[in-house]
Design a protein around this motif. Structure first.
Motif, PDB file in Angstrom:
ATOM      1  N   LEU A  39     -13.639  15.905  32.875  1.00 53.51           N
ATOM      2  CA  LEU A  39     -13.454  14.518  33.289  1.00 53.51           C
ATOM      3  C   LEU A  39     -12.066  14.007  32.930  1.00 53.51           C
ATOM      4  O   LEU A  39     -11.469  13.208  33.660  1.00 53.51           O
ATOM      5  N   LEU A  40     -11.525  14.477  31.788  1.00 53.69           N
ATOM      6  CA  LEU A  40     -10.204  14.030  31.357  1.00 53.69           C
ATOM      7  C   LEU A  40      -9.090  14.730  32.108  1.00 53.69           C
ATOM      8  O   LEU A  40      -7.965  14.251  32.160  1.00 53.69           O
ATOM      9  N   ASP A  41      -9.386  15.889  32.678  1.00 55.29           N
ATOM     10  CA  ASP A  41      -8.376  16.661  33.377  1.00 55.29           C
ATOM     11  C   ASP A  41      -8.036  16.027  34.726  1.00 55.29           C
ATOM     12  O   ASP A  41      -8.832  15.308  35.308  1.00 55.29           O
ATOM     13  N   THR A  42      -6.825  16.305  35.205  1.00 54.13           N
ATOM     14  CA  THR A  42      -6.445  15.859  36.533  1.00 54.13           C
ATOM     15  C   THR A  42      -7.136  16.739  37.561  1.00 54.13           C
ATOM     16  O   THR A  42      -6.953  17.955  37.556  1.00 54.13           O
ATOM     17  N   PRO A  43      -7.954  16.193  38.457  1.00 50.96           N
ATOM     18  CA  PRO A  43      -8.664  17.046  39.417  1.00 50.96           C
ATOM     19  C   PRO A  43      -7.690  17.657  40.425  1.00 50.96           C
ATOM     20  O   PRO A  43      -6.845  16.957  40.984  1.00 50.96           O
ATOM     21  N   HIS A  44      -7.826  18.949  40.646  1.00 50.79           N
ATOM     22  CA  HIS A  44      -6.931  19.637  41.580  1.00 50.79           C
ATOM     23  C   HIS A  44      -7.534  19.760  42.973  1.00 50.79           C
ATOM     24  O   HIS A  44      -6.834  20.135  43.908  1.00 50.79           O
ATOM     25  N   ASN A  45      -8.824  19.476  43.068  1.00 44.73           N
ATOM     26  CA  ASN A  45      -9.480  19.421  44.373  1.00 44.73           C
ATOM     27  C   ASN A  45      -9.271  20.709  45.180  1.00 44.73           C
ATOM     28  O   ASN A  45      -9.034  20.670  46.373  1.00 44.73           O
ATOM     29  N   PHE A  46      -9.339  21.874  44.462  1.00 44.67           N
ATOM     30  CA  PHE A  46      -9.263  23.193  45.109  1.00 44.67           C
ATOM     31  C   PHE A  46      -7.986  23.341  45.944  1.00 44.67           C
ATOM     32  O   PHE A  46      -7.997  23.906  47.031  1.00 44.67           O
ATOM     33  N   PHE A  47      -6.901  22.846  45.380  1.00 42.62           N
ATOM     34  CA  PHE A  47      -5.623  22.800  46.090  1.00 42.62           C
ATOM     35  C   PHE A  47      -5.166  24.184  46.551  1.00 42.62           C
ATOM     36  O   PHE A  47      -4.760  24.385  47.698  1.00 42.62           O
ATOM     37  N   ASP A  48      -5.208  25.176  45.636  1.00 44.78           N
ATOM     38  CA  ASP A  48      -4.730  26.516  45.986  1.00 44.78           C
ATOM     39  C   ASP A  48      -5.614  27.171  47.038  1.00 44.78           C
ATOM     40  O   ASP A  48      -5.110  27.817  47.973  1.00 44.78           O
ATOM     41  N   LEU A  49      -6.915  27.032  46.886  1.00 39.67           N
ATOM     42  CA  LEU A  49      -7.831  27.626  47.863  1.00 39.67           C
ATOM     43  C   LEU A  49      -7.602  27.043  49.252  1.00 39.67           C
ATOM     44  O   LEU A  49      -7.666  27.757  50.261  1.00 39.67           O
ATOM     45  N   LYS A  50      -7.316  25.758  49.316  1.00 41.82           N
ATOM     46  CA  LYS A  50      -7.053  25.124  50.611  1.00 41.82           C
ATOM     47  C   LYS A  50      -5.753  25.658  51.223  1.00 41.82           C
ATOM     48  O   LYS A  50      -5.643  25.803  52.445  1.00 41.82           O
ATOM     49  N   ILE A  51      -4.762  25.968  50.372  1.00 45.58           N
ATOM     50  CA  ILE A  51      -3.536  26.590  50.889  1.00 45.58           C
ATOM     51  C   ILE A  51      -3.859  27.961  51.472  1.00 45.58           C
ATOM     52  O   ILE A  51      -3.391  28.321  52.564  1.00 45.58           O
ATOM     53  N   TYR A  52      -4.674  28.736  50.742  1.00 48.83           N
ATOM     54  CA  TYR A  52      -5.039  30.063  51.249  1.00 48.83           C
ATOM     55  C   TYR A  52      -5.708  29.949  52.614  1.00 48.83           C
ATOM     56  O   TYR A  52      -5.383  30.698  53.547  1.00 48.83           O
ATOM     57  N   MET A  53      -6.650  29.022  52.728  1.00 51.34           N
ATOM     58  CA  MET A  53      -7.403  28.908  53.973  1.00 51.34           C
ATOM     59  C   MET A  53      -6.518  28.380  55.114  1.00 51.34           C
ATOM     60  O   MET A  53      -6.646  28.818  56.250  1.00 51.34           O
ATOM     61  N   GLY A  76       8.110  21.488  45.346  1.00 47.65           N
ATOM     62  CA  GLY A  76       8.804  21.725  46.604  1.00 47.65           C
ATOM     63  C   GLY A  76       7.917  22.424  47.611  1.00 47.65           C
ATOM     64  O   GLY A  76       6.760  22.057  47.785  1.00 47.65           O
ATOM     65  N   GLU A  77       8.439  23.451  48.270  1.00 42.25           N
ATOM     66  CA  GLU A  77       7.679  24.158  49.291  1.00 42.25           C
ATOM     67  C   GLU A  77       6.855  25.284  48.674  1.00 42.25           C
ATOM     68  O   GLU A  77       7.353  26.061  47.851  1.00 42.25           O
ATOM     69  N   LEU A  78       5.589  25.362  49.076  1.00 43.03           N
ATOM     70  CA  LEU A  78       4.692  26.409  48.598  1.00 43.03           C
ATOM     71  C   LEU A  78       4.283  27.289  49.769  1.00 43.03           C
ATOM     72  O   LEU A  78       4.062  26.813  50.877  1.00 43.03           O
ATOM     73  N   TYR A  79       4.132  28.592  49.495  1.00 48.44           N
ATOM     74  CA  TYR A  79       3.854  29.566  50.534  1.00 48.44           C
ATOM     75  C   TYR A  79       2.602  30.373  50.165  1.00 48.44           C
ATOM     76  O   TYR A  79       2.090  30.281  49.051  1.00 48.44           O
ATOM     77  N   PHE A  80       2.150  31.197  51.118  1.00 46.92           N
ATOM     78  CA  PHE A  80       1.134  32.191  50.796  1.00 46.92           C
ATOM     79  C   PHE A  80       1.863  33.367  50.157  1.00 46.92           C
ATOM     80  O   PHE A  80       2.758  33.957  50.764  1.00 46.92           O
ATOM     81  N   THR A  81       1.511  33.714  48.922  1.00 46.36           N
ATOM     82  CA  THR A  81       2.301  34.688  48.164  1.00 46.36           C
ATOM     83  C   THR A  81       1.520  35.941  47.790  1.00 46.36           C
ATOM     84  O   THR A  81       2.086  36.831  47.151  1.00 46.36           O
ATOM     85  N   TYR A  82       0.243  36.020  48.150  1.00 46.13           N
ATOM     86  CA  TYR A  82      -0.535  37.198  47.787  1.00 46.13           C
ATOM     87  C   TYR A  82      -0.161  38.391  48.672  1.00 46.13           C
ATOM     88  O   TYR A  82       0.317  38.217  49.797  1.00 46.13           O
TER      89      TYR A  82
END
Length: 430
Positions: A39-53, A76-82
Motif C-alpha cells: 500500500l505504501l509503495d508506488t503502484p507500477h500498474n504492470f508497466f513493464d508487462l504492458k510494454i512487452y505486450m 526517456g525512451e524505453l524499448y523491447f530489450t529481451y
C-alpha cells in the motif's frame, strides 16, 4: 529431611501450546505487515508487462521488433530489450486481453515464489526442527514484502520464473548429477542473458558437463529463435545487445550495479570504462572463487547466492527487481546463526552468531524498505554528492559487496537435494 528435588524449568517441549502460540503470533505480525508494504509503495500498474505486450502487437503487425519504442518521463525512451527467444514465448499472449495476461503472469509468479521459498527454507525446518507451517508461513510473507519481489509483481516482470529455472538446476539437478543439469540455466540465459553468469559459475566449479549442457541449451533456444525470426535475431545480437542506454539511464538509483554506482558520481558523463572493467574483473574473480569453494564444500545455496550477487554487481544495468539473491543470502545467514557453535569456540562462537543475526536483520530491513519504493529521486541527472546520499542510493550494491566477503560457507551443508536428516555432528561454518 532430604531436600526437595529441584523444580525443572519450563521449556518449549514442556509447553508445546505456548510455543505454538508464540509462533502463531510471529506469523500474524509478519503477515499483517505485508499488505502495508504494497500500500505504501508506488503502484507500477504492470508497466513493464504492458510494454512487452505492446511490443508484441507491434511485431505481430509486421513491424521490426526492436523498432518498438515507448516514451517514459523518468528514463526517456524505453524499448523491447529481451532476446528474440523471449519474444517467441511472449508472442502467443498477443491475442489475449491485457487483464488475462496480467492474471496469468501474476499467478505464475506467485506459484514460483511459493515453490522457490519452500525449497530454500525446507532444509532449515529439518536441521533446526522447526514446524513446516511456521517456516513457510513466516518466509513466504517476508519474501513477498521484499522490494525486489514487489517490483517484480507490480511491474509484471518474469524474474521469478527465471529464478525457478536457476534454483531447480543448482539445488536439485546439479547436486544429484542429473542428465538434465544445466538445462534450466540454459533456458533462463536464452530468455534474459544475465543468468549466463551461472554458466561461468559451473565452469569455475568444474562442472564441465552441466556447463556444456547449459551452453548448448542456450545456443539451441537462440538458434530456434533465429530460424523463426532471422532479421530480428541478427539485429539483436549484432546491434541492440550492445546499446545499454536502450534499457534506461544507468545513473538512475534503481540501477543497483557497480556501473550504476559509478555513474551516479559522473552523471551526466560516463564512468571511466577502464576503471569499471578493472573493478568488474576483481569482483567477478573473487566472488566466483568463493562460489566455487562453496559448491565444493557442498553448500550449493551459498554458491548460487554468491554467483547471483556477482551477476548483479558486474552487469551494467541491474534494476532492483533483478536482485532476488538477497533472499537466499538471508536464509544462509539465519541458518549459520542458528547452528550451535563448536564447543571450543566459546565467547567467539556466540559473538559470531549474534553478529550473523544482526547482519541478517539489517539486510532484511534494507531489502524490505528498498531503495526506490519510498524515495522520489526525481527525473533530472543528479550526482551523488554527500555520504548519506551515497549510502541511500547504493544500498544494494554495498550489501552485495559485503556479502561477497561475509556470506558463510557452510561445510557439510544439508541442501534440498540430499533429502537427508539433520547431520549427527553440527557442520562447521566458515
Amino acid at each position: 529431611m532430604p531436600a526437595d528435588p529441584p523444580v525443572p524449568s519450563a521449556t518449549d517441549e514442556d509447553d508445546p501450546g505456548g510455543r505454538t502460540a508464540r509462533l502463531v503470533v510471529a506469523m500474524v505480525v509478519v503477515i499483517a505487515l505485508v499488505p502495508l508494504s504494497y500500500l505504501l509503495d508506488t503502484p507500477h500498474n504492470f508497466f513493464d508487462l504492458k510494454i512487452y505486450m505492446s511490443a508484441m502487437e507491434w511485431w505481430a503487425d509486421g513491424h521490426p521488433l526492436y523498432d518498438y519504442v515507448q516514451a517514459d518521463e523518468l528514463q526517456g525512451e524505453l524499448y523491447f530489450t529481451y532476446p528474440p527467444f523471449a519474444a517467441l514465448l511472449l508472442r502467443p499472449f498477443t491475442g489475449l486481453k491485457i487483464g488475462y495476461t496480467i492474471a496469468i503472469f501474476t499467478i505464475l509468479s506467485l506459484a514460483a515464489l511459493v515453490a522457490t521459498t519452500w525449497w530454500l527454507v525446507k532444509p532449515l525446518t529439518v536441521r533446526h526442527r522447526l514446524p513446516w507451517w511456521f517456516a513457510a508461513g513466516l518466509a513466504i510473507p517476508l519474501v513477498l514484502a521484499v522490494e525486489s519481489t514487489r517490483e517484480t509483481l507490480t511491474f509484471g516482470q518474469i524474474n521469478m520464473l527465471l529464478v525457478t529455472l536457476i534454483l531447480a538446476d543448482l539445488l536439485f539437478a546439479v547436486p544429484r548429477g542429473s542428465r538434465w543439469s544445466g538445462v534450466g540455466i540454459g533456458l533462463a540465459t536464452a530468455l534474459k542473458l544475465y543468468p549466463g553468469i551461472f554458466i561461468v559459475y559451473l565452469l569455475a566449479a568444474r562442472k564441465w558437463r552441466a556447463a556444456l549442457v547449459a551452453s548448448a541449451t542456450a545456443a539451441g533456444a537462440t538458434l530456434l529463435a533465429a530460424a523463426i525470426a532471422p532479421g530480428d535475431s541478427w539485429r539483436f545480437w549484432t546491434h541492440e545487445l550492445w546499446l545499454t542506454d536502450r534499457v534506461g539511464r544507468p545513473d538512475y538509483t534503481g540501477n543497483q550495479s557497480l556501473f550504476g554506482l559509478l555513474s551516479r558520481f559522473t552523471t551526466p558523463g560516463r564512468p571511466n570504462q577502464l576503471l569499471w572493467a578493472l573493478l568488474v574483473a576483481i569482483i567477478a574473480g573473487y566472488g566466483l572463487w568463493r562460489a566455487a569453494r562453496a559448491m565444493r564444500a557442498g553448500d550449493h545455496l551459498s554458491g548460487l547466492t554468491l554467483t547471483g550477487l556477482v551477476g548483479a554487481l558486474v552487469s551494467p544495468i541491474t534494476w532492483t527487481h533483478h536482485v532476488y539473491w538477497f533472499i537466499p543470502a538471508l536464509v544462509v545467514l539465519v541458518d549459520a546463526a542458528l547452528r550451535r557453535p563448536e564447543p571450543t569456540s566459546g565467547v567467539t562462537g556466540r559473538r559470531r552468531r549474534i553478529g550473523l543475526l544482526a547482519f541478517a536483520l539489517l539486510l532484511a530491513t534494507g531489502i524490505v524498505y528498498g531503495v526506490v519504493s519510498f524515495y522520489d529521486w526525481g527525473v533530472e541527472f543528479d550526482r551523488t554528492d554527500t555520504a548519506s546520499e551515497f549510502l541511500l542510493r547504493n544500498v544494494y550494491v554495498l550489501f552485495a559487496l559485503l556479502l561477497l566477503v561475509l556470506l558463510p560457507i557452510r561445510a557439510e551443508s544439508t541442501e534440498p537435494s540430499t533429502g537427508t536428516n539433520t547431520p549427527r555432528h553440527e557442520p562447521s561454518v566458515r
